[in-house]
Design a protein around this motif. Sequence first.
Motif, PDB file in Angstrom:
ATOM      1  N   ILE A   3       0.912  -1.024   0.040  1.00  0.00           N
ATOM      2  CA  ILE A   3      -0.043   0.003  -0.146  1.00  0.00           C
ATOM      3  C   ILE A   3       0.761   1.250  -0.023  1.00  0.00           C
ATOM      4  N   TYR A   4       0.895   2.051  -1.067  1.00  0.00           N
ATOM      5  CA  TYR A   4       1.568   3.382  -0.940  1.00  0.00           C
ATOM      6  C   TYR A   4       0.479   4.498  -0.837  1.00  0.00           C
ATOM      7  N   SER A   9      -3.131  10.666  -3.182  1.00  0.00           N
ATOM      8  CA  SER A   9      -3.544   9.095  -3.936  1.00  0.00           C
ATOM      9  C   SER A   9      -3.107   8.118  -2.910  1.00  0.00           C
ATOM     10  N   VAL A  10      -3.865   7.027  -3.143  1.00  0.00           N
ATOM     11  CA  VAL A  10      -3.609   5.588  -2.617  1.00  0.00           C
ATOM     12  C   VAL A  10      -3.284   4.691  -3.589  1.00  0.00           C
ATOM     13  N   THR A  11      -2.374   3.869  -3.631  1.00  0.00           N
ATOM     14  CA  THR A  11      -2.045   2.673  -4.609  1.00  0.00           C
ATOM     15  C   THR A  11      -1.917   1.421  -3.936  1.00  0.00           C
ATOM     16  N   LEU A  12      -2.843   0.419  -4.496  1.00  0.00           N
ATOM     17  CA  LEU A  12      -2.843  -0.684  -3.669  1.00  0.00           C
ATOM     18  C   LEU A  12      -2.223  -1.865  -5.030  1.00  0.00           C
ATOM     19  N   SER A  13      -1.268  -2.572  -4.311  1.00  0.00           N
ATOM     20  CA  SER A  13      -1.000  -3.554  -5.230  1.00  0.00           C
ATOM     21  C   SER A  13      -0.785  -4.950  -4.574  1.00  0.00           C
TER      22      SER A  13
END
Length: 53
Positions: A3-4, A9-13
Amino acid sequence: MKIYVLEKSVTLSGKSWEIMHKLKQMQQHYVYINDWIADIHDQVPPAPLKRIK
């Protein structure tokens, strides 16, 4: 899963089921993603959105 959380913003990978599980967990604590970001960055969340007719 990673999780960034950036400033706006939020980025889930990760795998799709991991992302869905994490979003369901966060849904219990926060209404909007902006609230989550503000909580992490210790900022005051912006005023709630208002509907304009």
